[in-house]
Scaffold this motif. Sequence first.
Motif, PDB file in Angstrom:
ATOM      1  N   VAL A   1      51.994  71.090  28.638  1.00 16.14           N
ATOM      2  CA  VAL A   1      51.113  71.845  27.960  1.00 16.14           C
ATOM      3  C   VAL A   1      51.720  72.758  27.262  1.00 16.14           C
ATOM      4  O   VAL A   1      52.729  73.304  27.556  1.00 16.14           O
ATOM      5  CB  VAL A   1      49.772  72.155  28.898  1.00 16.14           C
ATOM      6  N   THR A   2      50.911  73.323  26.217  1.00 12.00           N
ATOM      7  CA  THR A   2      51.520  74.771  25.459  1.00 12.00           C
ATOM      8  C   THR A   2      50.802  75.609  25.764  1.00 12.00           C
ATOM      9  O   THR A   2      49.437  75.696  25.424  1.00 12.00           O
ATOM     10  CB  THR A   2      51.709  73.952  23.822  1.00 12.00           C
ATOM     11  N   SER A   3      51.148  76.805  26.087  1.00 13.33           N
ATOM     12  CA  SER A   3      50.365  78.030  26.207  1.00 13.33           C
ATOM     13  C   SER A   3      50.197  78.612  24.873  1.00 13.33           C
ATOM     14  O   SER A   3      50.740  78.236  23.778  1.00 13.33           O
ATOM     15  CB  SER A   3      51.273  79.082  27.281  1.00 13.33           C
ATOM     16  N   PRO A   4      49.016  79.603  24.967  1.00 11.29           N
ATOM     17  CA  PRO A   4      48.836  80.119  23.388  1.00 11.29           C
ATOM     18  C   PRO A   4      49.962  80.775  22.766  1.00 11.29           C
ATOM     19  O   PRO A   4      49.923  80.790  21.458  1.00 11.29           O
ATOM     20  CB  PRO A   4      47.719  81.067  23.907  1.00 11.29           C
ATOM     21  N   ASP A   5      51.150  81.331  23.341  1.00 11.44           N
ATOM     22  CA  ASP A   5      52.244  81.978  22.592  1.00 11.44           C
ATOM     23  C   ASP A   5      53.267  81.008  22.199  1.00 11.44           C
ATOM     24  O   ASP A   5      54.378  81.266  21.864  1.00 11.44           O
ATOM     25  CB  ASP A   5      52.863  83.112  23.663  1.00 11.44           C
ATOM     26  N   GLY A   6      52.937  79.696  22.508  1.00 12.51           N
ATOM     27  CA  GLY A   6      53.839  78.634  22.303  1.00 12.51           C
ATOM     28  C   GLY A   6      54.819  78.051  23.288  1.00 12.51           C
ATOM     29  O   GLY A   6      55.506  77.145  22.977  1.00 12.51           O
ATOM     30  N   THR A   7      54.651  78.860  24.412  1.00 14.87           N
ATOM     31  CA  THR A   7      55.807  78.520  25.654  1.00 14.87           C
ATOM     32  C   THR A   7      55.413  76.840  26.046  1.00 14.87           C
ATOM     33  O   THR A   7      54.085  76.752  26.391  1.00 14.87           O
ATOM     34  CB  THR A   7      55.750  79.622  26.536  1.00 14.87           C
ATOM     35  N   ARG A   8      56.281  75.914  26.066  1.00 16.73           N
ATOM     36  CA  ARG A   8      55.832  74.844  26.823  1.00 16.73           C
ATOM     37  C   ARG A   8      55.928  74.771  28.218  1.00 16.73           C
ATOM     38  O   ARG A   8      56.945  75.394  29.058  1.00 16.73           O
ATOM     39  CB  ARG A   8      56.869  73.769  26.194  1.00 16.73           C
ATOM     40  N   ILE A   9      54.631  74.607  28.968  1.00 16.80           N
ATOM     41  CA  ILE A   9      54.768  74.640  30.374  1.00 16.80           C
ATOM     42  C   ILE A   9      54.371  73.162  31.105  1.00 16.80           C
ATOM     43  O   ILE A   9      53.790  72.511  30.660  1.00 16.80           O
ATOM     44  CB  ILE A   9      53.310  75.387  30.762  1.00 16.80           C
ATOM     45  N   ARG A  10      55.288  72.973  32.033  1.00  8.32           N
ATOM     46  CA  ARG A  10      55.478  71.708  32.840  1.00  8.32           C
ATOM     47  C   ARG A  10      54.205  71.711  33.849  1.00  8.32           C
ATOM     48  O   ARG A  10      54.077  72.737  34.749  1.00  8.32           O
ATOM     49  CB  ARG A  10      56.772  71.521  33.493  1.00  8.32           C
ATOM     50  N   GLY A  11      53.226  71.128  33.659  1.00  8.54           N
ATOM     51  CA  GLY A  11      52.452  71.166  34.617  1.00  8.54           C
ATOM     52  C   GLY A  11      52.271  69.636  35.373  1.00  8.54           C
ATOM     53  O   GLY A  11      52.967  68.900  35.253  1.00  8.54           O
ATOM     54  N   TRP A  12      51.511  69.845  36.596  1.00 11.36           N
ATOM     55  CA  TRP A  12      51.487  68.751  37.464  1.00 11.36           C
ATOM     56  C   TRP A  12      49.909  68.401  37.785  1.00 11.36           C
ATOM     57  O   TRP A  12      49.105  69.353  38.025  1.00 11.36           O
ATOM     58  CB  TRP A  12      52.234  68.553  38.474  1.00 11.36           C
ATOM     59  N   ARG A  13      49.605  67.107  38.042  1.00 12.49           N
ATOM     60  CA  ARG A  13      48.229  66.831  38.708  1.00 12.49           C
ATOM     61  C   ARG A  13      48.102  65.730  39.448  1.00 12.49           C
ATOM     62  O   ARG A  13      49.164  64.840  39.594  1.00 12.49           O
ATOM     63  CB  ARG A  13      47.651  66.560  37.429  1.00 12.49           C
TER      64      ARG A  13
ATOM     65  N   ALA B   1      49.180  88.622  32.629  1.00  6.58           N
ATOM     66  CA  ALA B   1      48.343  87.961  31.590  1.00  6.58           C
ATOM     67  C   ALA B   1      48.807  86.745  30.966  1.00  6.58           C
ATOM     68  O   ALA B   1      48.044  85.921  30.576  1.00  6.58           O
ATOM     69  CB  ALA B   1      48.178  89.085  30.552  1.00  6.58           C
ATOM     70  N   ASP B   2      50.183  86.809  30.887  1.00 10.73           N
ATOM     71  CA  ASP B   2      50.675  85.302  30.327  1.00 10.73           C
ATOM     72  C   ASP B   2      50.574  84.248  31.595  1.00 10.73           C
ATOM     73  O   ASP B   2      50.486  83.185  30.878  1.00 10.73           O
ATOM     74  CB  ASP B   2      52.393  85.642  30.193  1.00 10.73           C
ATOM     75  N   HIS B   3      50.606  84.628  32.707  1.00  6.68           N
ATOM     76  CA  HIS B   3      50.446  83.610  33.601  1.00  6.68           C
ATOM     77  C   HIS B   3      49.045  83.064  33.732  1.00  6.68           C
ATOM     78  O   HIS B   3      48.700  81.922  33.769  1.00  6.68           O
ATOM     79  CB  HIS B   3      50.744  84.058  35.102  1.00  6.68           C
ATOM     80  N   VAL B   4      47.986  84.161  33.436  1.00  5.67           N
ATOM     81  CA  VAL B   4      46.819  83.365  33.450  1.00  5.67           C
ATOM     82  C   VAL B   4      46.364  82.976  32.086  1.00  5.67           C
ATOM     83  O   VAL B   4      45.678  81.728  32.046  1.00  5.67           O
ATOM     84  CB  VAL B   4      45.759  85.009  33.237  1.00  5.67           C
TER      85      VAL B   4
ATOM     86  N   ASP C   1      48.569  80.764  30.792  1.00  9.73           N
ATOM     87  CA  ASP C   1      49.230  79.385  31.407  1.00  9.73           C
ATOM     88  C   ASP C   1      48.059  78.649  32.093  1.00  9.73           C
ATOM     89  O   ASP C   1      47.918  77.328  31.995  1.00  9.73           O
ATOM     90  CB  ASP C   1      50.404  79.437  32.163  1.00  9.73           C
ATOM     91  N   ALA C   2      47.381  79.333  32.955  1.00  7.74           N
ATOM     92  CA  ALA C   2      46.323  78.687  33.805  1.00  7.74           C
ATOM     93  C   ALA C   2      45.300  77.918  32.789  1.00  7.74           C
ATOM     94  O   ALA C   2      44.875  77.092  33.175  1.00  7.74           O
ATOM     95  CB  ALA C   2      46.042  79.716  34.772  1.00  7.74           C
ATOM     96  N   LEU C   3      44.726  79.085  31.795  1.00  8.05           N
ATOM     97  CA  LEU C   3      43.793  78.408  30.940  1.00  8.05           C
ATOM     98  C   LEU C   3      44.306  77.427  30.147  1.00  8.05           C
ATOM     99  O   LEU C   3      43.650  76.150  29.844  1.00  8.05           O
ATOM    100  CB  LEU C   3      43.333  79.693  29.919  1.00  8.05           C
ATOM    101  N   ALA C   4      45.619  77.432  29.992  1.00  7.51           N
ATOM    102  CA  ALA C   4      46.090  76.180  28.882  1.00  7.51           C
ATOM    103  C   ALA C   4      46.012  74.857  29.793  1.00  7.51           C
ATOM    104  O   ALA C   4      45.823  73.853  29.175  1.00  7.51           O
ATOM    105  CB  ALA C   4      47.450  76.527  28.479  1.00  7.51           C
ATOM    106  N   VAL C   5      46.358  75.138  31.120  1.00 11.28           N
ATOM    107  CA  VAL C   5      46.295  73.774  31.991  1.00 11.28           C
ATOM    108  C   VAL C   5      44.809  72.987  32.189  1.00 11.28           C
ATOM    109  O   VAL C   5      44.549  71.977  32.151  1.00 11.28           O
ATOM    110  CB  VAL C   5      46.911  74.111  33.557  1.00 11.28           C
TER     111      VAL C   5
END
Length: 331
Positions: free
Chosen positions: A17-29, A85-88, A90-94
Amino acid sequence: MGGLTRADSASMHEHDVTSPDGTRIRGWRTDNPGPPVLLCPGLGTAPEVWPMLLVPDLGARVLSWYPRGTMGSDRPADESRIELADHVADALAVLDAAGVRRCVVMGWSVGVMVAAELARRHPERVSGLMFTAGVPGDLFGAMLSSLGIPAVLRRALTLTGTHALRAMSPLIDAVMQRVPMNKVTATVAQHSGLMLPGADTQAVIRMLRQFVQHDWRWYFTLALAVSSVPARDLRGVTCPITVLAGQYDLMASPERAAKPVAMLPQARVRIVPTSHFLPLEAPDVVVEELRMLLRRVVAVERARDLARPPSRDPIDALIPPALTYGSRLRT
């Protein structure tokens, strides 16, 4: 069940997923049936820390991610973007990537800070909270509390120690890469005080094999980036909350874990005879309390729906409250 592996759980998937600042985050589900639950992870921890959350009959669909710069997630282009705030974000992006508008949110260790901050900033996204072996703020002040060391001194000790470990990170990298992760290593870890005997040995081995692969300078940089977050006042949080605290936790004592929710009417606290690694050492308790929390959330939200004034919209008036909540839970 503590020995469950990723291979045993065909419903567990990784994705980006992509966070608002453009960082690519690896998620899992997981694709298990049931309402969605967001898991805010500890620093650099893999799903192996939560073996029971991967079982098909959990009754919930788990969403999570790996913190910035760890285990497949990119470091941000601006490496200072690792604040709470950046980790939050990322959570919203997920949540947004999964199409989830509102759900129960869990956290372990540093993840408790993320879960609490998500609930404080975006209460409309959080229907319930589970804090596991962590505190919502003053992370370094909570460490070593069970040893009776005064708060000011232990904060200074833990901060100084973390800075020292970051300076020693090249040596730590070299050592960790050469230490075999096997039954002997797991047994030593389980008698170290940071962990306790009781967890499934194979689960501990799998967790350690993932954990030692970190870039340790970056790992300690992540920890120091949230060290200035003060103790949080949660009195404005109105959703049901469950706190699971390890009786022998050196990183967040039961007293420090329970104090932030002591005055909240919807809070439940359970102290478990474990270390900081409560999800590994008491996985059945985690599942039991999660299922109970999900039931509490259903009851509370249904009561709130029934207590709301009748809608002036004739279309809304035709929709029963329970149906409205059920639709929200399945989003």
